[in-house]
Write a protein that holds these residues in place. Sequence first.
Motif, PDB file in Angstrom:
ATOM      1  N   VAL A  45     -25.549  23.834  21.303  1.00  0.00           N
ATOM      2  CA  VAL A  45     -24.559  23.231  22.177  1.00  0.00           C
ATOM      3  C   VAL A  45     -23.322  24.269  21.920  1.00  0.00           C
ATOM      4  N   SER A  46     -22.854  24.769  23.092  1.00  0.00           N
ATOM      5  CA  SER A  46     -21.729  25.623  22.925  1.00  0.00           C
ATOM      6  C   SER A  46     -20.697  25.441  23.505  1.00  0.00           C
ATOM      7  N   PRO A  55     -26.574  29.942  23.803  1.00  0.00           N
ATOM      8  CA  PRO A  55     -27.562  29.042  24.239  1.00  0.00           C
ATOM      9  C   PRO A  55     -28.512  29.451  25.306  1.00  0.00           C
ATOM     10  N   HIS A  56     -27.948  30.441  26.150  1.00  0.00           N
ATOM     11  CA  HIS A  56     -28.896  30.937  27.185  1.00  0.00           C
ATOM     12  C   HIS A  56     -29.730  32.175  26.453  1.00  0.00           C
ATOM     13  N   ASN A  61     -33.519  24.071  23.788  1.00  0.00           N
ATOM     14  CA  ASN A  61     -32.537  23.337  24.675  1.00  0.00           C
ATOM     15  C   ASN A  61     -31.125  24.138  24.391  1.00  0.00           C
ATOM     16  N   GLY A  62     -30.365  24.187  25.572  1.00  0.00           N
ATOM     17  CA  GLY A  62     -29.085  24.737  25.336  1.00  0.00           C
ATOM     18  C   GLY A  62     -28.038  24.115  26.327  1.00  0.00           C
ATOM     19  N   VAL A  63     -26.857  23.850  25.735  1.00  0.00           N
ATOM     20  CA  VAL A  63     -26.024  23.054  26.616  1.00  0.00           C
ATOM     21  C   VAL A  63     -24.688  23.937  26.365  1.00  0.00           C
TER      22      VAL A  63
ATOM     23  N   TRP B 472     -31.748  24.100  30.202  1.00  0.00           N
ATOM     24  CA  TRP B 472     -30.349  24.550  29.884  1.00  0.00           C
ATOM     25  C   TRP B 472     -29.254  24.061  30.901  1.00  0.00           C
ATOM     26  N   TYR B 473     -28.267  23.830  30.157  1.00  0.00           N
ATOM     27  CA  TYR B 473     -27.153  23.178  31.289  1.00  0.00           C
ATOM     28  C   TYR B 473     -26.036  24.308  30.837  1.00  0.00           C
ATOM     29  N   THR B 474     -25.054  24.512  31.883  1.00  0.00           N
ATOM     30  CA  THR B 474     -23.902  25.349  31.624  1.00  0.00           C
ATOM     31  C   THR B 474     -22.802  24.675  32.696  1.00  0.00           C
ATOM     32  N   GLY B 475     -21.560  25.052  32.217  1.00  0.00           N
ATOM     33  CA  GLY B 475     -20.676  24.505  33.399  1.00  0.00           C
ATOM     34  C   GLY B 475     -20.593  25.578  34.452  1.00  0.00           C
TER      35      GLY B 475
END
Lengths: 317, 640
Positions: A45-46, A55-56, A61-63, B472-475
């Motif tokens: 988590v970043s 995370p990318h 899993n990346g948030v 993945w999640y990103t804003g």
Amino acid sequence: MEPRWSYKSNVWPDWCPGCGNFGILTALLKALEELSLDPSQTVIVSGIGCSGKTPHFVNVNGVHTLHGRAIPFATGIKLANPGLKVIVHGGDGDLLGIGAGHFVALGRRNIDVTVILHDNGVYGLTKGQASPTLPLKARTKSLAKPNIQQPVNPVLLALSSGYTFVARGYAFDGAYLKNLIKMAVQHRGAAFIDVLQPCITFNDVYTADFYRKAVYKLESDPGWDPVVKTSEEASVKLMRAVEKSLEWGDRIPVGVFYVNPHVSTFEERLGERLRKYPVQNPSNTPIESAGKPVLSQEAFEKMFKEFIVRVSGTQGR
Amino acid sequence: MGGSLKEVGILLGGPQGSGIETSMWILSRVLVSKGYGVIADREYFSNITGRHSYIQMLASSVKPPRSLKYPVEILASMDAETVFTHFTDISEGGILIYDVNTSSRRIDEIPSMEDATRERVARILSDKNVEPSVESVVKYLERDKRILPLGLDFSALLKTLSEQYRIDARALSRFLSGIIVSSVAVVLGLSEEAVVQGFEQQFGERKHLVEQNTALYRLVRDALSNHYGAVRLDEPGFSMEKAMVVTGNDVVAIAKIVAGVRYQSYYPITPAADESFLLERYDNIVDETGEVVGSVVVVQTEDEIAAVNSAIGAALTGARASTTTSGPGFDLMVEGLSWAGMNEVPLVITYYQRGGPSTGQPTRGSQSDLFNAVFAGHGEFARVVLSSSDHLEAFYDTIEAFNIAEKYQVPVIHLLDKFLANTVAVMPVPDLGGVGIERGVLAKGGPGYKRFSLESLISPRAFIGARDTVMWYTGDEHDEHGHIAEDPEIRVKMYSKRIEKLNLIQRELPLERKLRLHGPGSPDYLVVGWGSVKGVVLDAIEYFSEKGLRMAYLDVKLLWPFPSEEFLKITSGLPDSRILAVEHSYGVNIAELVSMSTGRRIVKRVSKYTGRPIMLDELVKGLEEIVSGRRERVVLTYGA
């Protein structure tokens, strides 16, 4: 042994060539590999900024969240599914500026989450403003005038906030940092690593050259033992860590400052209140069966009997 | 008071912290156990102890009441301030219960009273040539208003009780609520048995409190023996075998448990926090055998920012998650709301409006945050805003909020207000047979899983933690995997996909979730409103229909996406001049929302922004002013 998974994603890291973030990423990937963590059960988590992109670049899993808010996101993820390994990446502006309250709160709760601070003294992605760890009067080349604010000491703040594993690493000592990350992730409780990270574009004060000369390892002192053996020993070890945390300048210590395995985690405290929590995650407890609530009418009325009034009418009034 | 009444208004007043709320709970349950309908609104200052607090109740023999009225038949006062503040609220021929020890108190000797209130009341008294003392006010009420003053010697009653049970003098103030409950019960002619049951439900395991309050009831009954049953309610005309007596906060928390909420975060704020307290009390969910079937993690976070973002985090792992707040807290949550919109996160925010702007009136009601709920957040994204108009609706809507959030993968704001949050009302026990849990399109995940697949408008959702699945999640704007993408083609596809869900939601939600028309079809006038004004508007409509004026009420339940087509269809036969809007705000913002969504312009508006609820009597007068053509806009102000 061949790792079971490839932990490096196929996304190209768009950091400046020579950035300290590369060292941190490499150490992280190696640590994940050596720990052989299941990517589907691991979450990075970043927050926002250069470090926010971490995370990318990793195949778990990346948030990638909001500026300063990685810790609250991580808190929700971990408490809803305590089976996950959760690692937070944030910059010094992110975790200690806008997110300082959350940083303190994680320590107080001692949630089993690892926090890795990419500490470069500047705001990189907005072109070099002074961050919370830049000393008073320091003037990097990106600043119009010398820094007018005092710095926060990340290690000292973590110690006083209740983190039960506190360490410092250096971005360009990858093997050493990898080991710190492994220890932090394996620690049961809130773990913090302050990673000294040169920003080659905007910070010409804390350069690789500066750190190479100053950094020394805590364990080079043969008497150094940061681990709290019994809870009675905690305050003595904490005071020693505090003392070490104040060293800065010609000599900067890296290594493990403090480890206290005797403090209950937030998840354990929840488990004492919630009978199902230790065995069943909120994220996978059934909430319906065939589209109906798990609570039957009878169970509902029994559970909420304090709100239910039997109506006897006015007979015999 | 001659004859018996269909409904009785009761006002209980005293210093904050003196047990007024306890009195309300006991009396409400006693009345409900006797078959009466009850509604009770709680008004209080932002203060813990000492400021004037009061409960306005209505007990009805014909139906579960849905609005309050003035004046009331019974005023029960714990202190002099209540007598001064509310003496104009008692109906002619009504009853004033007061403490004779306050008789000599003068209005300028009451430090807890705000200067402006003191001056206003003193002016009213001076206009009537009444000395500003309790004694003179009581005499005035008796002489000029035919009000029956029932003076009780509170200290003597408590002294007798303390001698009988050896109660420490410092603990005696705990029994003030017993005096209030008992005196109102005696005047209403409620049996000892019913009152004792009320004490039992309130005090539970603390048997000594039941016994001592029962003794107090007998003392009060003896003191008021000539007035037992002085106010007669008709025999109850409706029957429920059992009923729930709950606040709005309670009912939402209970519904969240039924809905399967597994994570709730909050930062303390009025009037939302009570909801989380109840959830925490019931955090081990048990079935009929007492077996735990699930648990709710309730976390008091360090601020509202952490509250919303941790709930989002929990939702990403598949837990039904919500957070709860009011205006100032919601403002802090808005950045997280945008993130949830960008990442298609099913998140429920329960938003209890109170008086703003800023901290405004922290403990008073309002509906002035309509636009905040509908428009807050940077960028454009799909969100759903639901409102509930009463307790029972709030129950079902809470569950629906989670269903909608998960089915369409959008943040849902359930917009309520302080009136509903703090009002105690009787409602039927909900029928869970009619409750469905819909989790939407779920995916197992697996290698190559794309969280934001563009193959369908709603991308099948896998939870973080699913086997062999990485997402993945990103804003930031992102591709199907959730990685940052700035390519214009991807931007257009993703952006449109997120917003176009609103069309799907519009298409799929049934009409009764969007708009509810109450009253006659093809009415002379149509009142438009939302949320907790429904009860009082429905009662006003009934009043007008008895006078031969056909009025209907259109309750807007879905505030966003606004049900424009349905609204236009329902109102097609009516000219703009026959449509009115009512709201607890200055602007009556629902009229503006209607205007921007449908092009119909509602000019005639009734507004109230004192922070107090709209009373039936003032609404009727306001509507008459507008219908008669005398005014286009009426501002209501009744209430202490």
